[in-house]
Design an enzyme around this catalytic site. Structure first.
Site, PDB file in Angstrom:
ATOM      1  N   HIS A 132      40.968  40.873  43.370  1.00  0.00           N
ATOM      2  CA  HIS A 132      40.165  40.802  42.140  1.00  0.00           C
ATOM      3  C   HIS A 132      38.865  40.048  42.468  1.00  0.00           C
ATOM      4  O   HIS A 132      38.603  38.965  41.945  1.00  0.00           O
ATOM      5  CB  HIS A 132      40.955  40.113  41.023  1.00  0.00           C
ATOM      6  CG  HIS A 132      40.405  40.347  39.647  1.00  0.00           C
ATOM      7  ND1 HIS A 132      39.319  41.178  39.387  1.00  0.00           N
ATOM      8  CD2 HIS A 132      40.785  39.848  38.431  1.00  0.00           C
ATOM      9  CE1 HIS A 132      39.085  41.172  38.079  1.00  0.00           C
ATOM     10  NE2 HIS A 132      39.941  40.378  37.484  1.00  0.00           N
ATOM     11  N   ASP A 214      46.927  31.493  37.197  1.00  0.00           N
ATOM     12  CA  ASP A 214      46.847  32.852  36.652  1.00  0.00           C
ATOM     13  C   ASP A 214      48.235  33.175  36.089  1.00  0.00           C
ATOM     14  O   ASP A 214      49.203  32.408  36.291  1.00  0.00           O
ATOM     15  CB  ASP A 214      46.435  33.839  37.776  1.00  0.00           C
ATOM     16  CG  ASP A 214      46.290  35.282  37.297  1.00  0.00           C
ATOM     17  OD1 ASP A 214      46.167  35.503  36.071  1.00  0.00           O
ATOM     18  OD2 ASP A 214      46.315  36.193  38.155  1.00  0.00           O
ATOM     19  N   CYS A 255      41.806  32.684  35.143  1.00  0.00           N
ATOM     20  CA  CYS A 255      41.034  33.923  35.004  1.00  0.00           C
ATOM     21  C   CYS A 255      41.236  34.577  33.645  1.00  0.00           C
ATOM     22  O   CYS A 255      40.415  35.396  33.231  1.00  0.00           O
ATOM     23  CB  CYS A 255      41.378  34.889  36.130  1.00  0.00           C
ATOM     24  SG  CYS A 255      43.110  35.380  36.108  1.00  0.00           S
TER      25      CYS A 255
HETATM   26  N1  NVA Z   1      46.848  38.759  38.232  1.00  0.00           N
HETATM   27  C1  NVA Z   1      46.507  39.381  36.959  1.00  0.00           C
HETATM   28  C2  NVA Z   1      45.056  39.215  36.704  1.00  0.00           C
HETATM   29  C3  NVA Z   1      44.598  39.733  35.369  1.00  0.00           C
HETATM   30  C4  NVA Z   1      43.119  39.578  35.179  1.00  0.00           C
HETATM   31  C5  NVA Z   1      46.885  40.850  36.990  1.00  0.00           C
HETATM   32  O1  NVA Z   1      46.685  41.498  38.020  1.00  0.00           O
HETATM   33  O2  NVA Z   1      47.387  41.362  35.979  1.00  0.00           O
HETATM   34  N1   CP Z   2      40.287  38.173  34.076  1.00  0.00           N
HETATM   35  C1   CP Z   2      40.258  39.505  33.817  1.00  0.00           C
HETATM   36  O1   CP Z   2      39.973  40.328  34.682  1.00  0.00           O
HETATM   37  O2   CP Z   2      40.572  39.831  32.540  1.00  0.00           O
HETATM   38  P1   CP Z   2      40.784  41.311  31.963  1.00  0.00           P
HETATM   39  O3   CP Z   2      42.080  41.810  32.531  1.00  0.00           O
HETATM   40  O4   CP Z   2      40.846  41.129  30.475  1.00  0.00           O
HETATM   41  O5   CP Z   2      39.651  42.167  32.391  1.00  0.00           O
END
Ligand code: NVA
Ligand code: CP
Length: 302
Positions: A132, A214, A255
């Site tokens: 990410h 997170d 995040c």
């Molecule tokens: N680790 C989380 C981040 C969301 C922004 C996911 O991948 O769902």
């Molecule tokens: N942090 C983040 O990427 O949030 P969303 O999943 O809402 O885009």
């Protein structure tokens, strides 16, 4: 920066070198101060393809593209002919004829790599199971707002060793930070990303400049594993007592989306020892700087 040194795509963050990252963070700060000062996307469209839900990524990219003078073309995977068997390759070739860049949020690393292999315009990873990086550049911008120079600063990530942890390791390391990851066995980041790994949250947080967490169940995780994940990760919640072990003035980062009472307490999430809502805003500024860098370089390449 000469265009030839700028990568075409931004998939993991490792495409950048330290100088490119530093100048991107400078531009993010400048664009935050003057949001309409760059019109690099004037008359251009950017495709933003979401195969997974999003609140921050969608709103920050959509607003950011608009502020850069461009048209954000938000696409849901189910709207495309991909659902009827058209290949990712053909989708990449067609989108490249219309737009200045393509953002993709996907549950498949292979889909991201296939799109990037065939797109002739920049591809930006808007979240994949392993990475990410757009989140990490916004987080580094948030840390720079607090500390200025990042070299030698310590970021402690506490919780699931997931895509966000991996991107923080990649890009925090590139910025000269020490990134520590505290996670229980079975949920730890792999070796090789440059992070210092431990299973002890107190050890990770000791003297750190910021403490990051997170969600414990990511979009790519099997929901049937959720109860086991929550049980294993319960000792890794960020609360005031954990923050007390960090450096004086250290703050919490997340995040988002958050689950108050799970990975972070409500007191920390909404209190004055966090910069979490600044992080959410900084997504837009950092991503605008990224689009400016990639699209300008692509235009110079011709
Ligand atoms: N680790 C989380 C981040 C969301 C922004 C996911 O991948 O769902
Ligand atoms: N942090 C983040 O990427 O949030 P969303 O999943 O809402 O885009």
């Amino acid at each position: 920066m000469p265009a030839l040194e700028t990568p075409l795509h931004f998939l993991t963050g490792a495409e950048l070198d330290a100088a490119a990252l530093a100048s991107l963070l400078d531009r993010a700060a400048a664009l935050k101060a003057a949001p309409l000062s760059s019109r690099v996307l004037d008359g251009r469209a950017v495709a933003l393809l979401f195969q997974k839900p999003s609140t921050r990524t969608r709103t920050s990219f959509e607003t950011g593209v608009f502020e850069l003078g461009g048209h954000p073309m938000v696409l849901r995977g189910e709207e495309l002919q991909i659902t009827r068997g058209e290949s990712v390759r053909d989708t990449a070739l067609v989108l490249s004829r219309h737009v200045a860049a393509i953002g993709l949020r996907t549950g498949s690393e292979e889909e991201l790599e296939e799109l990037a292999a065939h797109a002739t315009v920049p591809v930006v990873n808007m979240l994949s199971p392993l990475h990410h990086p757009c989140q990490a550049i916004a987080d580094l911008e948030t840390l720079r707002e607090a500390y200025g120079e990042l070299e030698g600063r310590v970021l402690a990530y506490v919780g699931d060793g997931n895509n966000v942890a991996r991107s923080l390791a990649v890009l925090g390391g590139l910025a000269g930070m020490e990134v520590r990851v505290a996670a229980p066995a079975g949920y730890q980041l792999e070796d090789g990303w440059g992070a210092v790994l431990t299973d002890d949250p107190a050890e990770a947080v000791a003297g750190a400049d910021a403490v990051y967490t997170d969600v414990w169940v990511s979009m790519s995780d099997d929901e049937s594993s959720a109860a086991a994940r929550r049980a294993a990760l319960a000792p890794y919640r960020i609360d005031d007592a954990l923050l007390d072990r960090a450096a004086p003035g250290a703050f919490a980062l997340h995040c988002l989306p958050a689950h108050p009472g799970e990975e972070i307490t409500e007191a920390v999430l909404y209190g004055d020892r966090q910069r979490i809502w600044d992080q959410a805003e900084n997504r837009r500024h950092a991503q605008k700087a990224l689009l400016e860098l990639l699209v300008s370089a692509a235009a110079e390449r011709g």
